[in-house]
Design an enzyme around this catalytic site. Structure first.
Site, PDB file in Angstrom:
ATOM      1  N   SER A 297      16.228  21.749 -16.063  1.00 13.13           N
ATOM      2  CA  SER A 297      15.453  22.555 -16.329  1.00 13.13           C
ATOM      3  C   SER A 297      15.495  23.966 -16.561  1.00 13.13           C
ATOM      4  O   SER A 297      17.166  24.505 -15.393  1.00 13.13           O
ATOM      5  CB  SER A 297      14.311  23.201 -15.270  1.00 13.13           C
ATOM      6  OG  SER A 297      13.435  24.657 -15.417  1.00 13.13           O
TER       7      SER A 297
ATOM      8  N   GLU B 270      10.486   8.561 -16.837  1.00 11.42           N
ATOM      9  CA  GLU B 270       9.101   9.010 -16.661  1.00 11.42           C
ATOM     10  C   GLU B 270       8.383   8.524 -17.972  1.00 11.42           C
ATOM     11  O   GLU B 270       7.422   8.358 -19.009  1.00 11.42           O
ATOM     12  CB  GLU B 270       9.208  11.249 -17.057  1.00 11.42           C
ATOM     13  CG  GLU B 270       9.113  11.113 -15.523  1.00 11.42           C
ATOM     14  CD  GLU B 270       9.421  12.594 -15.060  1.00 11.42           C
ATOM     15  OE1 GLU B 270       8.529  13.523 -15.584  1.00 11.42           O
ATOM     16  OE2 GLU B 270      10.489  13.286 -15.620  1.00 11.42           O
TER      17      GLU B 270
ATOM     18  N   HIS C 259       0.470  -1.328   0.029  1.00 13.51           N
ATOM     19  CA  HIS C 259      -0.014  -0.133  -0.061  1.00 13.51           C
ATOM     20  C   HIS C 259       1.316   0.834   0.067  1.00 13.51           C
ATOM     21  O   HIS C 259       0.684   2.549   0.945  1.00 13.51           O
ATOM     22  CB  HIS C 259      -1.031   0.513   1.418  1.00 13.51           C
ATOM     23  CG  HIS C 259      -2.020  -1.280   1.760  1.00 13.51           C
ATOM     24  ND1 HIS C 259      -3.316  -1.858   1.399  1.00 13.51           N
ATOM     25  CD2 HIS C 259      -1.345  -2.152   2.153  1.00 13.51           C
ATOM     26  CE1 HIS C 259      -3.064  -2.381   1.645  1.00 13.51           C
ATOM     27  NE2 HIS C 259      -2.169  -3.346   1.783  1.00 13.51           N
TER      28      HIS C 259
ATOM     29  N   LYS D 221      17.493  21.568 -10.568  1.00 15.59           N
ATOM     30  CA  LYS D 221      16.824  20.322 -10.982  1.00 15.59           C
ATOM     31  C   LYS D 221      17.295  19.142 -11.636  1.00 15.59           C
ATOM     32  O   LYS D 221      18.070  20.138 -12.224  1.00 15.59           O
ATOM     33  CB  LYS D 221      15.206  21.328 -11.829  1.00 15.59           C
ATOM     34  CG  LYS D 221      13.715  21.823 -11.482  1.00 15.59           C
ATOM     35  CD  LYS D 221      13.326  20.534 -10.605  1.00 15.59           C
ATOM     36  CE  LYS D 221      12.147  20.732 -11.528  1.00 15.59           C
ATOM     37  NZ  LYS D 221      10.971  19.376 -10.687  1.00 15.59           N
TER      38      LYS D 221
END
Ligand code: ARG
Length: 481
Positions: free
Chosen positions: A300, A313, A179, A306
């Site tokens: 970024s 992704e 979970h 970043k």
């Protein structure tokens, strides 16, 4: 003209494309006086994508020509001219000198038309006892077979990278989750090995599909077989198939081999997507379990701090394409009456895209895994929250005090509540506080409350202890590498 070429438009444009005078299609022009509408040519042509099948198409034609000679259906001289011409076409395509023509619809007719230009009328004998229906089914099987081989190899390389990381992290302790809540401590090596198993099943699904698809449709002709005395066993063997397909109607009309490939591919894409999602989570500031290399992350343009896990992704995102490809072909096939229908020309793009995507994501994942560095301090720190050794405490109560497990579960629950109230973890809870909950508890309990001991104690087959993980690594190397 073969049966396969029924319901086809004539095409004066094709001759123009080949620099010849305008006339109706030379493959089936006998029946036609007019050429197709421009939009008809656009909806009908598959050469924009099926040119990918050129090597398989030429290999299939070579095998067919050899067989036609050996069965005495065409002369040796014609057979030789055809094979030489096909060889020249292969070289032209590979050197980028071949001009593909949309007017010639597909790879089969582009090759045959060029053959006619190169060797003259003998080219027309190649299509004896054959149709584009068995031809495309053959080409496509050969292509998917090669695609599977490439993906399987990439998967093995990814398994190797995961096994190497498992070795480095056989003793790296981390929270295991259910979970997405801390459940029991495990080792990072154990976690990586779980993916090695999933990918092993992916490989075996692809290998199974390969075995089933490795039968030759060639010689099924348009749908019913042929009256020519062909030898389907010879062409099957020549092309590396195990045998000819048993039923000519089935041979030209099913695409279940492609569906099996896409199904196995979709499951693989889902596995990689889950791993990718974990890498995204693990690089998040709340976790910081691993560091990805600069080679697989991006910065970024506006936020200088970043380091984004873009490759992960995209692996997660591209699973959608592969699942979409499976859906697309399932839906294309579902209402088709036997045998071939032109709808089936829509089989190729999803398969090509899925195959390319699977190879890309598998290779990118391998790179990320190879470069990845775990951060053991943070992994360990995360085990200190969430009373992660509560099961070990309950097991201790069963083992040492003879409590039934259900009662031990209850006692442990009260101890967790007590620790929570005091803002401590279980190992920090004083003995008196424990004894207030159950007076039989002794000093010895602290032995099992450390995550190191908890992990080391799980030595059951397939379990998480470093010792068992090392054995799993040995077994994985033998089974997969
Ligand atoms: N381009 C076609 C395809 O991909 C080849 C088979 C055409 N057969 C036919 N009878 N029109 O399906």
């Amino acid at each position: 003209m073969s049966d396969s070429d029924d319901n086809k438009p004539a095409s004066p444009a094709q001759s123009d494309a080949q620099g010849e005078s305008a006339r109706s299609n030379q493959m089936w022009g006998g029946r036609f006086t007019a050429g197709p509408a421009e939009v008809m040519e656009r909806i009908n042509a598959s050469i924009g994508f099926d040119q990918k099948l050129y090597a398989q198409d030429i290999a299939g034609s070579m095998a067919h020509a050899r067989m036609l000679v050996s069965a005495g259906i065409i002369s040796r001289e014609d057979g030789e001219a055809i094979r030489e011409g096909l060889g020249a076409i292969l070289r032209e395509i590979e050197s980028g000198d071949f001009a593909f023509s949309a007017a010639l619809e597909d790879i089969h007719m582009n090759v045959e038309n060029r053959l006619r230009e190169l060797i003259g009328p003998a080219a027309g004998r190649l299509h004896t006892a054959r149709s584009r229906n068995d031809q495309v089914a053959t080409d496509f099987r050969l292509w998917v077979r090669d695609a599977i081989d490439g993906i399987e190899k990439a998967l093995q390389d990814l398994q190797r990278a995961l096994i190497d990381q498992a070795e480095k992290n056989a003793e790296t302790i981390m929270p295991g989750y259910t979970h997405l809540q801390a459940a029991q401590p495990v080792t990072l090596g154990h976690h990586f090995l779980a993916y090695v198993e999933m990918l092993g099943r992916d490989r075996s699904r692809l290998a199974d599909a390969r075995v089933r698809m490795n039968e030759s449709p060639l010689g099924a002709a348009a749908l019913a077989g042929t009256a020519f005395p062909i030898d389907r066993f010879m062409t099957a063997k020549d092309l590396g198939f195990d045998r000819p397909m048993c039923n000519s109607l089935d041979a030209v009309s099913d695409r279940d081999f492609a569906l099996e490939f896409l199904s196995a591919g979709a499951i693989l894409a889902v596995h990689l997507s889950r791993l990718a999602e974990e890498l995204v989570l693990w690089t998040n500031q709340g976790f910081q379990f691993v560091e990805l290399s600069d080679s697989f992350t991006t910065g970024s343009s506006i936020m200088p701090q970043k380091k984004n896990p873009d490759a992960a992704e995209l692996i997660r995102g591209k699973a959608g394409r592969v699942i979409g490809a499976l859906n697309s072909l399932l839906v294309t096939m579902k209402g088709l009456p036997m045998t071939y229908g032109k709808d089936m020309q829509e089989d190729k793009e999803p398969v090509f895209d899925a195959a390319e995507t699977l190879l890309l994501v598998t290779t990118a994942m391998r790179g990320m895994i190879e470069d990845l560095k775990s951060v053991p301090e943070n992994l360990l720190k995360a085990t200190q929250a969430g009373f992660i050794t509560a099961t070990d405490l309950a097991d201790w109560l069963v083992r040492e005090l003879g409590l039934p497990f259900r009662e031990a579960h209850h006692v442990t629950g009260s101890l967790v509540a007590e620790a929570e109230k005091r803002g401590l973890n279980l190992a920090e809870l004083p003995l008196e506080a424990m004894q207030a909950v159950h007076q039989g508890i002794t000093e010895g309990v602290y032995e099992v409350l450390s995550v190191e001991k908890a992990v080391a104690s799980r030595r059951s087959y397939g379990g998480t202890s470093p010792k068992e993980v090392r054995e799993q690594i040995e077994r994985a190397r033998e089974r997969f590498l």
